[in-house]
Design a protein around this motif. Structure first.
Motif, short mmCIF file in Angstrom:
data_model
loop_
_atom_site.label_atom_id
_atom_site.label_comp_id
_atom_site.label_asym_id
_atom_site.label_seq_id
_atom_site.Cartn_x
_atom_site.Cartn_y
_atom_site.Cartn_z
N ASN A 103 -15.71 16.42 79.22
CA ASN A 103 -16.67 16.76 78.18
C ASN A 103 -16.59 15.75 77.04
O ASN A 103 -15.51 15.46 76.54
N HIS A 139 -18.47 16.00 74.00
CA HIS A 139 -18.63 16.64 72.69
C HIS A 139 -19.22 15.66 71.68
O HIS A 139 -18.68 15.45 70.59
N LYS A 141 -15.51 15.71 85.39
CA LYS A 141 -15.60 16.93 84.57
C LYS A 141 -14.97 16.71 83.19
O LYS A 141 -14.15 17.49 82.71
#
Length: 294
Positions: free
Chosen positions: A55, A57, A53
């Motif tokens: 991210n 970006h 999990k």
């Protein structure tokens, strides 16, 4: 003991990357081979990021990932894929160890960082090792392989540029640097497929080599490397540099029947001794204080 086994495993995997490139580069060509390499590596890290999990970006840091992807993966991987069509996999694995020498030159002449005499001595050993490795090999001279050799050294220069760039790059986890760098390099290499298309349809062996290069030698290797950095520290993880040529030479000899000459052994010793002095690894492993107290 666990950390040492991890280093050996990582060196075996990264040493195998030159074997896989040697098998597949002639059929796929540099652009197609490297596009699959970075794409499979990126997909492997994307699967791990999904599980953890994390991210990425990517679009927020797209400029950073494109710059890092250019110098850390796209450019050096393409140069290696070009060079491996002429040079032995074992020779490439040894020349790959010259990246720290470029790092020193960048620090001195670009960043104006003071440098110890031992570092310059290490550069001298490294240069002598490269000359021994390629200058005493009549096969290299006969085949006119100087351009691939220069391409290989430019690839290691690119690694050094990437290393210095990351010191001023946006702050993020090492995993995200690796993950985003691969997606950035996949975007950068993609257009070159039109100029350097696939040469012929690969067979099962060549497809397996591409998958191994992308998933194992890129995706899994990055995960293992950053785990070692976390467990052992960056300095200790750097010692994998010494082991990669050992496995590169071993795999080339076992699977490609590449010959191991006296110049290969001597050149390897000189290059790795130079890397030891340049990185200061010998002082980290055998600190002067400990020697005096013993």
């Amino acid at each position: 003991m666990k950390g040492f086994l991890g280093l050996v495993l990582l060196a075996a995997i990264w040493g195998g990357s030159f074997l896989f490139m040697k098998v597949a580069a002639g059929v796929l060509g540099p652009a197609v081979l490297i596009e699959f390499r970075v794409l499979f590596g990126a997909l492997t890290l994307a699967a791990v990021a999904l599980v953890l999990k994390r991210n990425l970006h990517f679009w927020r840091y797209k400029k950073h990932f494109l710059i890092l992807g250019l110098f850390n993966s796209a450019l050096p991987f393409m140069l290696f894929a070009y060079a491996v069509q002429t040079l032995d996999a074992s020779m490439l694995s040894i020349l790959n160890s010259t990246a720290p020498f470029w790092g020193v030159l960048i620090s001195v002449f670009w960043l104006r960082v003071p440098t110890q005499k031992s570092v310059w001595l290490g550069c001298g050993f490294g240069i002598a090792g490269v000359i021994t490795l390629v200058g005493l090999d009549s096969t290299v001279l006969d085949e006119g392989a100087w351009l691939p050799i220069i391409a290989t050294l430019c690839a290691t220069l690119s690694y050094a540029v990437a290393s210095h760039y990351t010191k001023t790059a946006p702050k993020m986890s090492a995993f995200n640097h690796a993950h985003g760098n691969l997606w950035g390099s996949a975007l950068l290499v993609l257009p070159f497929i039109w100029f350097m298309p696939i040469r012929e349809m690969p067979d099962t062996t060549e497809i397996s080599a591409v998958v191994g290069l992308g998933v194992l030698c890129t995706g899994v290797a990055y995960i293992l490397y950053f785990k070692l950095v976390e467990d052992l520290g960056a300095a200790s993880a750097l010692s994998v540099t010494f082991l990669i040529p050992v496995f590169g030479i071993l795999w080339g000899h076992l699977f490609l029947q590449e010959q191991i000459g006296a110049n290969t052994i001597l050149g390897s010793i000189l290059v790795l001794l130079g890397v030891s002095l340049v990185t200061g690894l010998q002082e980290k492993v055998f600190p002067a204080k400990a020697i005096k107290e013993s």
